[in-house]
Design an enzyme around this catalytic site. Structure first.
Site, PDB file in Angstrom:
ATOM      1  N   CYS A 355       0.829  -1.207   0.000  1.00  0.00           N
ATOM      2  CA  CYS A 355       0.000   0.000   0.000  1.00  0.00           C
ATOM      3  C   CYS A 355       0.864   1.258   0.000  1.00  0.00           C
ATOM      4  O   CYS A 355       0.460   2.290  -0.547  1.00  0.00           O
ATOM      5  CB  CYS A 355      -0.950  -0.008   1.188  1.00  0.00           C
ATOM      6  SG  CYS A 355      -0.142  -0.170   2.798  1.00  0.00           S
ATOM      7  N   HIS A 866      -1.610   1.563   7.365  1.00  0.00           N
ATOM      8  CA  HIS A 866      -2.073   1.447   5.984  1.00  0.00           C
ATOM      9  C   HIS A 866      -1.915   2.793   5.286  1.00  0.00           C
ATOM     10  O   HIS A 866      -2.170   3.850   5.881  1.00  0.00           O
ATOM     11  CB  HIS A 866      -3.536   0.996   5.962  1.00  0.00           C
ATOM     12  CG  HIS A 866      -4.085   0.790   4.593  1.00  0.00           C
ATOM     13  ND1 HIS A 866      -3.554  -0.116   3.690  1.00  0.00           N
ATOM     14  CD2 HIS A 866      -5.138   1.376   3.954  1.00  0.00           C
ATOM     15  CE1 HIS A 866      -4.254  -0.086   2.570  1.00  0.00           C
ATOM     16  NE2 HIS A 866      -5.211   0.806   2.704  1.00  0.00           N
TER      17      HIS A 866
END
Length: 970
Positions: A355, A866
């Site tokens: 990510c 994230h």
């Protein structure tokens, strides 16, 4: 049973451990102590005979670690062999094992670093511990790993454990020896880990401390998920067999494995010999076990397991071609998101902790001038960037990075893909930057910096870099001249689209406080890393122990500088207790021992949040040569009876430390054991009741081997045995030691004090902090060429030349050896009209106005979290959220958040010359810039010359006028 209820007395050293006490030492001075800086006076060496006879607070374990056995039959001389080798033998056996190299597949074990340090101290493993080797008080006891677990029942380790700080790694042979010698605590479990290979192209060995947790499910019961931990070195076959076992599938049934991605797409795992790491399986990923149906068909082909993925085509990896190969154009053609979408609104699949890469790529992929440079315009025979690829640059990647990135942008902007998998790009990045190989989490800013630098070198128009002398004379010169010369010299070696778009110039000024010498340097920059103006403090909870024996402990919460030292902690304690810092000692207490004594200059960051920190008040200042602080440990003596092979009974005695240690201060010279005993008794009187001594019969005294006849006032030497052998047996501890009172403490008001509300942080506040003048630390001293010495100069940054694309990196993460932190505060920034005029000192620079077009976000904490991105589409002007493969429209109000990490701004054209289109020849553009800068320089020289001539004419005229006036007056 001993009649004296007393504590073991051990002289205090720099690490809080006890030196050996000798039985017949004739020196009446207590030699071991600490000075004001926490330095220890070395005890005088005693004879080997005395060392062997020394005791420790009633602990009858000799210094070599062997249990002391007393025979009930004096006539028998035969004894059992020692169950544990001496500390010298332990050191000799363990030392070579710790130096062995890692081998793939070997097993290593984690032990608590505090226990291991205690063992090293006990065996004199390090040179600075050799003088205390073999002391019974340093015996580490059973191996304890409980502090490493977050959940011992699930054997889950604490997050963010660090080697040499939280744990030590031991090879299997060393672990087995230590367990055989010391045993494993009842609350502990072995932590065994494998040595595995990391890296896709450049392999390196590493002990896999943290296993990966996978979500396991059985088709068609996809909602029934079980979690299990696996090693990255486990094979797909091992994984397959484990799922069959967990879901109790018969061995007669045919099964196969699928790995599921976040995009609800699946990949078949067919290579049974492949490892979990090589298969790209990452933590938290779902693995699905599928059984054949009764009719012999696979359910994968049915609608119940159908996704938008064309699995067979998507997972066919195209081979990467050589430099200049056309294979890059098809490297993303097998993407699975084939639904038509608007150009640029293309998600990127998470390949396993990628990510961070997706976030950076989406921000760069929406940088309008860069996208236009790579994808070109309709009708163009060749894309602009292909004409500029530099395949012979030794600092570049032969054009591979540029071609791979260009191919990726083509797929993202062709309007035919809703999402795609950037496998080819990741493989190329991992090949040229091994730190990004594998599937570990990384920083989006680090990837961005590498990618921009790689693109710059791959597209550098300077085919052969000339040698450029960057020794630029600055004395007496104008800033504009220095900056212009520096920039022109930089352009002689660096000309690319990255320089044109992303690079500006920063002015750095160093000022010597002694001679006022000033150094000015103008360096190029590609992004601004801005510190956040937050309180740079941390709260530390400490327990304060007063010298007054009747006073209970007090718990404080003290706010100290994160980058400060222990003296700052002492000063904070002085502010709330009025105790001078010289009368305070800061100690980490672990398992009822002084694990570490902190010096005034030790960094605060050495103290971890989970440490039990005690601050002791001393009645005399540290460094007073007439007095010495002595630590006092509480010991419980236990006895174990056993019978030998010959029927002889033996009693083994051993001591176990308990309770909270105390510190007493006694005279360095002339201290009798009676004085020492009474001082200790007074200090522990609140928690310990002194028992009454009973008279010993002549037979009892003779049976002990000597009489206790010391009188009050005698020198400490003659009474050492009486004091040192005073112990608590188990029943004595229960009777005379008040555990409840010893553990009692009061909470100071600082523990419940509410914190002041935080002020709003803006990007302008970050800029203010960035340009503020700061004084360099002692470790960063600057060598002044005029003073000819290192000085703590003042340093200041200023903006000089601003780029077309400004990348602002908010420094949310801070790391050092002992402390890590992420700042979660929200930083407010404008989406339009970011004005940095107040920070640009170059008067010739046009107004630096910027509009935001992309943001890289980070959610979560250190070591995980994230990454996502917000970006403004260059075609329709709308904001979109990019969360891996998912793309959705976003409102402008949601762009600014506490997760914002990288800010991408594009300069506005108002008030400045419109930038040249990048699809024209960049070499012509750079030539024009160099020519323009030279013209400016020549014009300025002419202006200076004209001004100089005008001043000379004016001075001559004034002199002539003065001469005429003087003549007239005469």
């Amino acid at each position: 049973m001993s009649d004296v209820s007393d504590s073991g007395v051990e002289a205090m050293d720099t690490t809080g451990d006890s030196p050996d006490d000798t039985k017949d030492n004739n020196n009446d001075e207590a030699e071991a102590g600490m000075d004001a800086a926490g330095n220890k006076d070395e005890p005088e060496a005693s004879s080997g005979e005395n060392e062997k006879e020394g005791g420790d607070g009633g602990d009858s374990t000799p210094s070599n670690g062997e249990p002391h056995e007393t025979s009930e039959s004096q006539s028998e001389t035969q004894s059992e062999p020692p169950p544990v080798p001496s500390y010298e033998v332990q050191k000799q056996e363990i030392h070579p094992l710790l130096t062995q190299r890692l081998k793939k597949g070997d097993k290593w074990y984690l032990v608590d670093q505090k226990w291991f340090k205690q063992w090293k101290k006990y065996t004199g493993f390090d040179s600075w511990d050799q003088h205390t080797a073999g002391e019974p008080g340093s015996n580490p006891g059973p191996i304890d790993t409980s502090n490493l677990f977050k959940d011992p029942s699930k054997e889950t380790l604490n997050d963010h454990l660090m080697e040499e700080l939280d744990y030590a790694l031991l090879p299997q042979p060393a672990w087995e020896k230590l367990v055989a010698w010391y045993g494993l605590a009842s609350t502990s479990k072995p932590i065994c880990r494998n040595v595995v290979e990391y890296g896709t192209y450049v392999k390196h060995l590493k002990v896999e401390v943290y296993l990966i947790d996978l979500k396991l499910t059985l088709h068609p019961h996809a909602n029934e998920i079980k979690t299990h931990s696996f090693s990255r070195s486990d094979t797909i076959k091992t994984l397959h067999e484990k799922l069959v076992e967990i879901f109790e599938v018969s061995n007669d049934e045919e099964t196969r494995l699928w790995q599921r991605y976040m995009t609800n797409s699946y990949e078949l795992l067919t290579n049974q010999s492949q490892t979990v790491s090589d298969a790209g399986i990452y933590g938290g990923q779902m693995i699905l076990l599928e059984k054949k149906t009764k009719d012999g068909q696979w359910a994968r082909s049915s609608s119940s397991l159908t996704s938008t993925t064309n699995t067979s085509s998507y997972y066919t990896r195209s081979s990467s071609g050589s430099q200049g190969s056309s294979s890059y154009s098809s490297s993303y053609s097998s993407s699975y998101g084939r639904d038509p979408s608007s150009p640029g609104l293309c998600g990127l699949s998470n390949l396993g902790n990628t990510c961070f890469m997706n976030s950076a790529l989406q921000c760069l992929g929406n940088t309008k001038p860069l996208v236009e440079y790579f994808i070109g315009k309709e009708g163009e025979a060749e894309k602009p960037y292909k004409k500029h690829i530099n395949r012979n640059n030794p600092l570049g990647m032969g054009g591979v990075i540029a071609e791979t990135y260009g191919s990726l942008l083509d797929e993202m902007w062709n309007g035919q893909n809703s999402y795609l998998a950037p496998r080819q790009f990741k493989n190329i990045i991992g090949r040229h930057a091994p730190q990004f190989s594998g599937y570990s989490q990384h920083d989006s800013h680090e990837l961005l910096a590498f990618l921009l630098d790689g693109l710059h070198e791959d597209l550098n128009l300077v085919k052969k870099k000339p040698y450029v002398d960057m020794d630029i004379k600055t004395d007496g010169r104008d800033d504009n001249d220095i900056a212009r010369e520096t920039w022109l010299k930089y352009l002689q070696r660096n000309q690319s689209v990255i320089v044109r778009l992303f690079q500006g110039q920063l002015k750095s000024t160093l000022h010597c406080p002694k001679c006022d010498k000033e150094s000015r340097i103008f360096d190029p920059f590609m992004y601004l890393s801005l510190p956040l103006p937050v309180l740079n403090t941390r709260d530390i909870e400490v327990f304060f122990v007063r010298t007054d024996p009747s006073a209970s402990m007090m718990k404080y919460r003290l706010a100290v500088p994160k980058n400060g030292s222990i003296i700052h902690l002492k000063e904070k304690m002085q502010a709330v207790t009025s105790v001078d810092p010289s009368n305070l000692v800061v100690i980490d207490v672990y398992h009822s021992r002084f694990h570490r004594v902190y010096y005034d200059k030790d960094p605060i960051s050495h103290i971890m949040d989970r440490d039990d920190i005690f601050i002791y008040e001393l009645c005399k200042p540290l460094g007073d040569q007439e007095w010495v602080p002595v630590p006092v440990y509480m010991r419980e003596i236990k006895h174990h009876s056993s019978t030998s092979y010959f029927g002889q009974k033996h009693v083994t005695s051993y001591g176990q430390v308990f309770g909270l240690p105390v510190i007493v201060t006694v005279p360095r010279k002339g201290c009798t054991y009676r004085t020492l005993y009474e001082t200790i008794s007074s200090q522990i009187s609140r928690v310990v009741l002194e028992p009454q001594k009973k008279k010993k019969t002549k037979e009892e005294a003779e049976g002990e081997g000597e009489k206790v006849t010391a009188e009050e006032g005698e020198s400490a030497d003659s009474e050492m045995k009486e004091t040192q052998e005073g112990t608590w047996e188990f029943e004595d501890k229960e009777t005379y030691y008040n555990t409840k009172e010893a553990d009692a403490y009061e909470d100071h008001e600082s523990c419940s004090a509410t914190k002041e509300p935080k002020k709003a942080i803006t990007v302008y506040g970050c800029m203010d902090l960035f340009v503020n003048k700061e004084v360099l630390g002692e470790d960063d001293a600057w060598y002044c060429p005029q003073c000819k010495e290192h000085v703590q100069a003042s340093k200041k940054f200023d903006l000089w030349k601003m780029p077309e694309i400004l990348v602002i990196h908010l420094k949310r993460f801070s790391y050092n050896r002992y402390f890590r932190n992420k700042i979660e505060s929200k930083v407010e920034f404008p989406l339009e009209n970011l004005d940095l005029s107040d920070y640009v000192v170059n008067q010739e620079e046009p107004q630096p106005l910027y509009d935001l077009f992309a943001v890289s976000n980070h959610f979560g904490g250190l070591g995980g979290g994230h990454y996502t991105a917000y970006a403004k589409n260059k075609d329709n002007g709308k904001w979109y959220s990019f969360d891996d493969s998912h793309v959705s429209e976003a409102s402008p109000e949601s762009i600014c958040s506490s997760a914002s990490y990288l800010l991408f701004y594009q300069r506005k054209t108002e008030g400045r010359r419109k930038p040249e289109p990048l699809n024209r020849s960049l070499s012509v553009s750079f030539d024009e810039e160099v020519k323009e800068e030279n013209i400016k320089f020549q014009k300025k020289q002419q202006q200076q010359q004209q001004s100089k001539q005008a001043n000379l004419i004016k001075e001559e005229a004034e002199e002539n006028q003065d001469g005429e006036g003087n003549t007239f007056s005469d």
